[in-house]
Each structure stands twice: as C-alpha cells, then as structure tokens.
Design an enzyme around this catalytic site. Structure first.
Site, mmCIF file in Angstrom:
data_model
loop_
_atom_site.group_PDB
_atom_site.id
_atom_site.type_symbol
_atom_site.label_atom_id
_atom_site.label_comp_id
_atom_site.label_asym_id
_atom_site.label_seq_id
_atom_site.Cartn_x
_atom_site.Cartn_y
_atom_site.Cartn_z
ATOM 1 N N LYS A 20 0.831 -1.212 0.000
ATOM 2 C CA LYS A 20 0.000 0.000 0.000
ATOM 3 C C LYS A 20 0.868 1.265 0.000
ATOM 4 O O LYS A 20 0.675 2.163 -0.823
ATOM 5 C CB LYS A 20 -0.904 -0.004 1.247
ATOM 6 C CG LYS A 20 -1.584 1.329 1.502
ATOM 7 C CD LYS A 20 -2.497 1.287 2.708
ATOM 8 C CE LYS A 20 -1.868 1.688 4.009
ATOM 9 N NZ LYS A 20 -1.578 3.094 4.221
ATOM 10 N N ASN A 21 1.805 1.320 0.931
ATOM 11 C CA ASN A 21 2.528 2.584 1.096
ATOM 12 C C ASN A 21 3.416 2.918 -0.104
ATOM 13 O O ASN A 21 3.629 4.092 -0.417
ATOM 14 C CB ASN A 21 3.336 2.563 2.399
ATOM 15 C CG ASN A 21 2.414 2.588 3.617
ATOM 16 O OD1 ASN A 21 1.218 2.847 3.495
ATOM 17 N ND2 ASN A 21 2.965 2.307 4.786
ATOM 18 N N CYS A 54 -5.453 7.812 9.426
ATOM 19 C CA CYS A 54 -5.699 7.185 10.727
ATOM 20 C C CYS A 54 -5.480 8.165 11.870
ATOM 21 O O CYS A 54 -4.509 8.928 11.864
ATOM 22 C CB CYS A 54 -4.748 5.992 10.908
ATOM 23 S SG CYS A 54 -5.164 4.608 9.867
ATOM 24 N N ARG A 102 0.324 13.757 14.257
ATOM 25 C CA ARG A 102 0.773 13.586 12.875
ATOM 26 C C ARG A 102 1.009 14.916 12.142
ATOM 27 O O ARG A 102 0.324 15.254 11.167
ATOM 28 C CB ARG A 102 -0.187 12.695 12.085
ATOM 29 C CG ARG A 102 -0.377 11.354 12.752
ATOM 30 C CD ARG A 102 -1.097 10.367 11.896
ATOM 31 N NE ARG A 102 -0.201 9.668 10.989
ATOM 32 C CZ ARG A 102 -0.601 8.718 10.153
ATOM 33 N NH1 ARG A 102 -1.861 8.369 10.105
ATOM 34 N NH2 ARG A 102 0.263 8.125 9.350
ATOM 35 N N ILE A 129 2.942 17.834 9.774
ATOM 36 C CA ILE A 129 3.667 17.716 8.504
ATOM 37 C C ILE A 129 4.717 18.837 8.395
ATOM 38 O O ILE A 129 5.084 19.255 7.311
ATOM 39 C CB ILE A 129 2.734 17.700 7.267
ATOM 40 C CG1 ILE A 129 1.843 18.933 7.211
ATOM 41 C CG2 ILE A 129 1.880 16.463 7.213
ATOM 42 C CD1 ILE A 129 1.290 19.145 5.816
ATOM 43 N N ASP A 136 3.303 -0.157 12.718
ATOM 44 C CA ASP A 136 2.070 -0.736 12.161
ATOM 45 C C ASP A 136 1.827 -2.168 12.648
ATOM 46 O O ASP A 136 0.701 -2.658 12.588
ATOM 47 C CB ASP A 136 2.134 -0.770 10.623
ATOM 48 C CG ASP A 136 2.025 0.608 10.013
ATOM 49 O OD1 ASP A 136 2.452 1.576 10.662
ATOM 50 O OD2 ASP A 136 1.520 0.725 8.883
ATOM 51 N N ARG A 164 -9.253 0.105 3.591
ATOM 52 C CA ARG A 164 -8.270 1.065 3.065
ATOM 53 C C ARG A 164 -6.935 0.374 2.788
ATOM 54 O O ARG A 164 -6.160 0.849 1.953
ATOM 55 C CB ARG A 164 -8.050 2.206 4.062
ATOM 56 C CG ARG A 164 -9.161 3.244 4.072
ATOM 57 C CD ARG A 164 -8.776 4.455 4.906
ATOM 58 N NE ARG A 164 -7.351 4.698 4.808
ATOM 59 C CZ ARG A 164 -6.548 4.940 5.847
ATOM 60 N NH1 ARG A 164 -7.022 5.004 7.063
ATOM 61 N NH2 ARG A 164 -5.258 5.140 5.668
HETATM 62 C C1 UD1 Z 1 4.007 6.284 7.166
HETATM 63 C C2 UD1 Z 1 3.076 5.163 6.791
HETATM 64 C C3 UD1 Z 1 2.421 4.578 8.032
HETATM 65 C C4 UD1 Z 1 3.464 4.198 9.074
HETATM 66 C C5 UD1 Z 1 4.422 5.352 9.329
HETATM 67 C C6 UD1 Z 1 5.585 4.981 10.229
HETATM 68 C C7 UD1 Z 1 2.280 5.793 4.591
HETATM 69 C C8 UD1 Z 1 1.145 6.261 3.759
HETATM 70 N N1 UD1 Z 1 2.050 5.675 5.902
HETATM 71 O O1 UD1 Z 1 3.207 7.312 7.745
HETATM 72 O O2 UD1 Z 1 1.709 3.408 7.629
HETATM 73 O O3 UD1 Z 1 2.798 3.873 10.279
HETATM 74 O O4 UD1 Z 1 4.983 5.823 8.085
HETATM 75 O O5 UD1 Z 1 6.290 3.913 9.696
HETATM 76 O O6 UD1 Z 1 3.348 5.476 4.094
HETATM 77 N N2 UD1 Z 1 6.542 13.573 11.994
HETATM 78 C C9 UD1 Z 1 6.794 14.868 12.367
HETATM 79 N N3 UD1 Z 1 6.729 15.835 11.399
HETATM 80 C C10 UD1 Z 1 6.445 15.553 10.099
HETATM 81 C C11 UD1 Z 1 6.213 14.223 9.724
HETATM 82 C C12 UD1 Z 1 6.263 13.238 10.705
HETATM 83 O O7 UD1 Z 1 7.049 15.151 13.532
HETATM 84 O O8 UD1 Z 1 6.422 16.478 9.290
HETATM 85 C C13 UD1 Z 1 6.595 12.512 12.998
HETATM 86 C C14 UD1 Z 1 5.262 11.782 13.179
HETATM 87 O O9 UD1 Z 1 4.404 12.491 14.063
HETATM 88 C C15 UD1 Z 1 5.706 10.471 13.746
HETATM 89 C C16 UD1 Z 1 7.048 10.231 13.032
HETATM 90 O O10 UD1 Z 1 7.452 11.500 12.521
HETATM 91 O O11 UD1 Z 1 5.953 10.595 15.113
HETATM 92 C C17 UD1 Z 1 6.999 9.253 11.878
HETATM 93 O O12 UD1 Z 1 5.949 9.612 10.996
HETATM 94 P P1 UD1 Z 1 6.054 9.355 9.435
HETATM 95 O O13 UD1 Z 1 7.156 8.384 9.158
HETATM 96 O O14 UD1 Z 1 6.070 10.652 8.746
HETATM 97 O O15 UD1 Z 1 4.672 8.645 9.154
HETATM 98 P P2 UD1 Z 1 3.791 8.774 7.869
HETATM 99 O O16 UD1 Z 1 4.647 9.054 6.687
HETATM 100 O O17 UD1 Z 1 2.634 9.663 8.154
#
Ligand code: UD1
Length: 418
Positions: free
Chosen positions: A22-23, A116, A121, A123, A304, A396
């Site tokens: 998926k990812n 989720c 979360r 960005i 996950d 999903r």
């Molecule tokens: C992706 C995966 C999700 C998985 C996660 C961690 C997809 C679509 N989803 O989510 O299934 O659980 O990786 O392996 O690929 N963070 C920040 N600032 C940011 C971005 C992230 O602080 O701008 C933090 C998040 O809050 C979290 C950590 O970084 O604590 C990791 O998140 P991230 O790896 O970005 O997760 P996703 O990409 O959302």
C-alpha cells in the site's frame, strides 16, 4: 455500513499470497504525474486507498486505465495543481501530491491530509523540506498553498525520521536545480521502491535505503514500467494471525528481509519462522512467551505491526511491555482487546500486557487501519463470535482480507449492519 463477523478458535492452515505494498503504491501512483508520458504500474493492491489516489489523479485530469493489478497513468496533460478537499480528507497519503505537484508545476494546493487517528501527525518536516528547496508555503482555511519560482537543491536534515517527509522531498527534488541531500532520511522499503520507480523515469537518486539520500535534479522525467514490492504489513498481519491461531501458514510473495524485525520477535516468542527466497512459513503449536517490543523506524520493529502482534502477546505466558515510540496515541485499540478479556494497562506510550488464557468474542470497533487488522486477529483466536464494526479502515489497506482468511480455514464473513 458493514461489519465483519468471525467465529473464532480455528487454526489457520494453508497458503496465502501477499498483495503489493500500500505505502509504495500511494507514493508511486502520485509520482507518476511527474512523467511526460505513460507509466505502467503493476502489482497494485486492490484497496480503497489506491482507489482514492486514482480518484485524485482523475480529478486532476490525468488519464488512468486499470486492468486487474495494473494501472497505466498518463499525467502529461494535467493542468490542475489542486486536490479536492473531500478526497484529500479520506487519506493521509494525499500529501504526496504536495511534493509531486511542486516538482511538476512549482505550485500546489493540498488540503491538510486525513488518515488514521493515531496521534498529532504533523507535517512540519514536509514543509521544512519544501521551504529549503525554495517554496513559499502558507496554510489558509485548512489548505496548504505552496509555490516557488524555481526549486533549487538543498541539504535538509530531518529532525525526526519520517517516511512521508522523505518521500515528499524526494518527489519535489527530482526536477529541482542542483543536488538535494536528505539527512536522517527514512529507510523503509517504500522509500527504495519509490526511488527505483523515479530512477526508472530518469531521475538521479542515490542512497535510498540509507539515512542519506542524494537527488541530482534532472530536467525531464519520462514514462516507465514498474512492479510494486510486496506489502510488508499485510505479510506481518498474516504472520501474527498464523502464530496467534497456532496455525501453519506459507506466506507467499514476500521479501523476507523486509520482515526480519517481525520474524525475530515471533521466534523470540517461540514461533517457528522458516524463510525461503520469496516466501515465509509460520508454524506455531503451543502457547507463546511474552516479549518486549519497542517500535522504531525501519529496520526496527514497525509501529504498524505492534497492533496485530499485541493480540499474540495478550495470549502469551508472562508480561509483555510495548513501547510505542513513533505515534503518541496508537493504543486506542487496546480498550477493544480488553473488552475481549485481555489484561492491559496503558501509561502514555507504554502498554503492559499480562497474558491471559483466552480471549472471548465480543462486539468490537476498528479504531484505525492496523487496529482493524488487530481486531481481525483477535476475532480469529477468540472463543465464540466477534463482530467488528467501522471496518472501512480495514478496506483502506487490506485486499480481499476475508477471502484470503477463508482459504486458510477461517470462518469470517461481512454483513450489512442493521
Ligand atoms: C508512514 C506510513 C504509516 C506508518 C508510518 C511509520 C504511509 C502512507 N504511511 O506514515 O503506515 O505507520 O509511516 O512507519 O506510508 N513527523 C513529524 N513531522 C512531520 C512528519 C512526521 O514530527 O512532518 C513525525 C510523526 O508524528 C511520527 C514520526 O514522525 O511521530 C513518523 O511519521 P512518518 O514516518 O512521517 O509517518 P507517515 O509518513 O505519516
């Protein structure tokens, strides 16, 4: 609305084939808009998140043809650089269009993403990365608006290892002027898969899979063909289900090295995991031993997978401690397991699970995607009937989950809710 009903206490035995990741699929389908001609993407999972991305591509004016697990995406004539609010809210990965549209048009307007509910979360790192490349970004009425006269390569250090930020910066930097270096990059297999796809399109990305990725900007990206890697999380879910039901399952179409953290933990618990070239066999004949788990970025134990594996821990001998170090509220589902008889205490990011002799079927709720998978594993192993509601989350991310489980001997069905 639908729900899943499971008659539990049945061993899973047989073979299952894992679908595409998926990812990877979500990042790669988005990346396809950067090409000036058609991209053919194979081994796509038939899941709702892929359908959402397809809807977003169509809404932007891309041509998309689907044939079984293959999609041909032609984004060469896209003129829109905005994503519809209703579509973007349905999933987290809509944010990849921020990087891809910036890479294509130097402008993008993306609603703040959904997905989720497992913590704040943010960005901020995606935004920090794009700003370092020269984008001006503002958030207004829930929409992230980014633009630049041109993107210019830069060195970006990610304060937190982030899959999404690493991919988004990669997408934006492929056609930027000069070299972009991402330090403390995520190393997940999806990053490598997406980099391979972009390189097949003519990008120049080196170091994907390590914590320093270098992207030398190129002026044109062309169409290509690519096959998505197998889904590590779907495979991990079947591994947990096989072990929890004391089953014997051959899990086909996997890359065993991507699953090493999960295999190692299962072995520590007393489960037999046999690795072949592109499959794994999971055999469990008895009660497992409690182990401690700390979730970490790849190659550590994946966040996950703490959810499906927690069901196994709830039925293991001894006391297990799970430390969730990636997302701050990924334990909501444990209240549902407690409803089934699990003994669990949660303190912040730590869950203490004391093994019990059995779980009993109950009406439970899928709080998010992987929590939904955990609920299914719990239903498979519990005595009696389990009814899982809010299963849209499961759809999903899991292709034909009930069908695959029925082939392994599960008694599981989907019904319309009253
Ligand atoms: C992706 C995966 C999700 C998985 C996660 C961690 C997809 C679509 N989803 O989510 O299934 O659980 O990786 O392996 O690929 N963070 C920040 N600032 C940011 C971005 C992230 O602080 O701008 C933090 C998040 O809050 C979290 C950590 O970084 O604590 C990791 O998140 P991230 O790896 O970005 O997760 P996703 O990409 O959302």
């Amino acid at each position: 609305m639908q729900k899943i009903i499971i008659e539990g206490s049945r061993r899973l035995v047989g073979e299952v084939t894992i679908s595409g990741a998926k990812n990877s699929a979500l990042a790669i389908l988005t990346a396809a808009i950067l090409a000036d001609s058609k991209c053919t993407i194979r081994n796509l999972p038939d899941i709702r998140d892929v359908a959402y991305i397809k809807d977003m591509l169509l809404q932007m004016g891309a041509k998309v043809e689907t044939n079984q697990d293959t999609m041909v995406v032609d984004g060469s004539n896209i003129s829109k650089y905005k994503i519809d609010m209703d579509l973007a809210k349905k999933m987290r990965a809509s944010y990849y269009f921020l990087g891809a549209l910036m890479g294509k048009f130097n402008k993008a307007e993306i609603p703040f993403p959904g997905g989720c509910d497992i913590g704040v979360r943010p960005i901020d790192l995606h935004i920090k990365g794009l700003e370092a490349l020269g984008a001006k970004i503002k958030l207004s009425h829930g929409v992230i608006k980014a633009k630049a006269t041109e993107l210019v390569g830069a060195t970006i250090y990610l304060d937190v290892v982030s899959v999404g930020a690493t991919l988004n910066i990669m997408l934006a930097a492929c056609k930027a002027k000069g070299v972009t270096t991402i330090e403390n990059a995520a190393k997940e297999p999806y990053i490598v898969d997406t980099a391979n796809f972009l390189n097949a399109m003519g990008a120049n990305i080196k170091g994907a899979g390590t914590d320093v990725i270098k992207i030398k900007g190129v002026s044109v990206l062309h169409g290509c063909e690519h096959t998505i890697i197998p889904d590590q999380m779907e495979a991990g879910t079947f591994m947990a289900a096989a072990a929890a039901t004391r089953g014997d399952v051959l899990i086909k179409n996997v890359i065993p090295t991507h699953l090493e953290a999960i295999s190692a933990k299962l072995r520590e618990m007393g489960v037999e995991v046999i690795e072949y070239e592109d499959s794994l066999r999971v055999i469990n004949n008895g009660r497992t031993k409690a182990v401690n788990i700390k979730t970490l970025p790849y190659p550590g134990f994946p966040t996950d997978m703490q959810q499906p594996v927690s069901v196994l821990l709830a039925l293991s001998d001894g006391t297990a401690i799970i430390t969730e170090s990636i997302f701050e509220s990924r334990f909501k589902y444990l209240d549902e397991l407690k409803r089934m008889g699990a003994k669990i205490k949660v303190e912040g990011r730590v869950a203490v699970i004391e093994g019990v002799s059995k779980l009993s079927g109950a009406p439970i709720y899928a709080t998010d995607l992987r929590a939904g998978a955990a609920m299914v594993v719990a239903g498979l192993v519990a005595e009696g009937k389990t009814e899982i509601s809010n299963i849209g989350h499961i759809d999903r991310g899991y292709e034909k989950l009930e069908e695959k489980l029925i082939k392994l001997g599960a008694k599981i069905k989907r019904v319309d809710e009253d």
